[in-house]
Design an enzyme around this catalytic site. Structure first.
Site, PDB file in Angstrom:
ATOM      1  CB  SER A 176      30.835  63.415  67.793  1.00 11.53           C
ATOM      2  OG  SER A 176      31.378  64.466  68.552  1.00 11.53           O
ATOM      3  CD  GLU A 177      33.103  61.575  70.916  1.00 16.09           C
ATOM      4  OE1 GLU A 177      33.805  60.737  70.316  1.00 16.09           O
ATOM      5  OE2 GLU A 177      33.131  62.787  70.656  1.00 16.09           O
ATOM      6  CB  VAL A 178      26.719  62.688  75.660  1.00 17.86           C
ATOM      7  CG1 VAL A 178      26.183  63.222  76.987  1.00 17.86           C
ATOM      8  CG2 VAL A 178      25.944  63.286  74.495  1.00 17.86           C
ATOM      9  CG  HIS A 204      35.052  66.882  71.397  1.00 16.37           C
ATOM     10  ND1 HIS A 204      34.577  65.677  70.909  1.00 16.37           N
ATOM     11  CD2 HIS A 204      33.951  67.621  71.702  1.00 16.37           C
ATOM     12  CE1 HIS A 204      33.256  65.688  70.924  1.00 16.37           C
ATOM     13  NE2 HIS A 204      32.853  66.856  71.387  1.00 16.37           N
TER      14      HIS A 204
END
Length: 305
Positions: free
Chosen positions: A46-48, A77
């Site tokens: 979902s994210e980096v 997060h």
């Protein structure tokens, strides 16, 4: 061929292979924006996050956050997980971490407190960078269509479906019970229509659904769908949880309140997460919203670029 190191962590859990996956690039110097986006797309999380030296030397680092499709100004997060990774390093761009970190991000300055015991970092608490923003209201038919639910699966006795934000906007709606919440499935065509009807400059239409349980009034179950960002479902969404906590406390009749809310997410995905949201309300205004949780290291390696 050059390489860049990465570390992955599971966020908002004390159990490996649960919670929300995050890839952290602890030293992203030399990476272009296009290369950052390509790496985030390659991971498919979902994210980096990509960590760079701060522009202001009084801060710890500059953190850029990418979904598989775009850069976002803030997310929960990724901040908790990035703090966990950096807090376990011997140094961050030549400086020792200490117990408090400050991240420069597009949404503003994010203050972080590292959590742990006996000198071992086990998680982090972050403070949302922006005040609570409310609106516009979202029609129930749009919410129901996006989640493949009936309109009578939604309830509005506490608030109507609405877009809220403390740094990153989400459309939020309450579902009548956990059983209905578990039946929700994202309808991509409906999300595309909602994105046209309720456009955003900084991101695409995303939906955060939650349900209360009688057994645990201080805890809610939630799910988050963002298929237009190639995130069919997110197992833990700190920024949405922070916004929800702030919004619910803003609706309380008391002018002053200190509330701690636990949000359980990712259950339907087999990646249970627990997100703790702290809200401070004074004179009818939300003054501070924090999000905290545990983290577990998962993998580390190198990316060829």
């Amino acid at each position: 061929m050059s390489t860049v190191s990465f570390i992955t962590v599971d966020v908002f859990t004390a159990e490996r292979f649960a919670g929300n996956q995050l890839a952290v690039i602890p030293d992203a110097r030399g990476l272009s924006e296009a290369r950052m986006q390509a790496i985030a797309t390659e991971f498919g999380y979902s994210e980096v996050t990509f960590v760079l030296p701060p522009e202001n030397p009084e801060n710890t680092a500059r953190v850029r956050i990418f979904t598989p499709t775009t850069e976002v100004p803030f997310a929960g997060h990724p901040n908790v997980g990035t703090a966990f990774v950096l807090g376990r390093q011997q140094e961050i761009f030549g400086r020792k971490p200490g117990g408090a970190l400050r991240f420069e991000e597009k949404a503003g300055l994010v203050e972080v407190t590292l959590l742990g015991s006996d000198g071992i970092v086990t998680g982090a608490r972050i403070v949302a960078p922006q005040a609570l923003q409310i609106g516009p209201a979202i029609d129930a038919a749009t919410i129901a269509a996006c989640a493949s639910l009936r309109q009578d699966d939604l309830i509005d006795r506490n608030h109507p479906p609405v877009r809220i934000s403390v740094g990153l906007p989400f459309s939020v709606a309450e579902v009548r019970d956990v059983e209905a919440l578990s039946r929700a499935r994202p309808n991509v065509s409906a999300f595309e229509e909602a994105n046209i009807r309720y456009p955003l400059a900084e991101d695409s239409f995303s939906l955060f659904l939650y349900a209360r349980t009688r057994e645990r009034p201080g805890q809610v179950r939630a799910r988050m769908f963002a298929p237009l960002d190639n995130v069919i479902e997110d197992p833990a969404t700190g920024s949405a949880s922070a916004a929800l906590g702030a919004y619910l406390v803003s609706l309380l009749p008391a002018a002053d309140a200190e509330v701690e809310l636990v949000i359980e997410q990712g259950v339907e995905m087999g990646r249970r997460s627990l997100i703790t949201v702290g809200i401070d309300k004074r004179n009818g205004t939300i003054r501070k919203v924090s999000v905290s949780g545990d983290c577990v290291s998962a993998m580390r390696g190198e990316i060829e670029i």
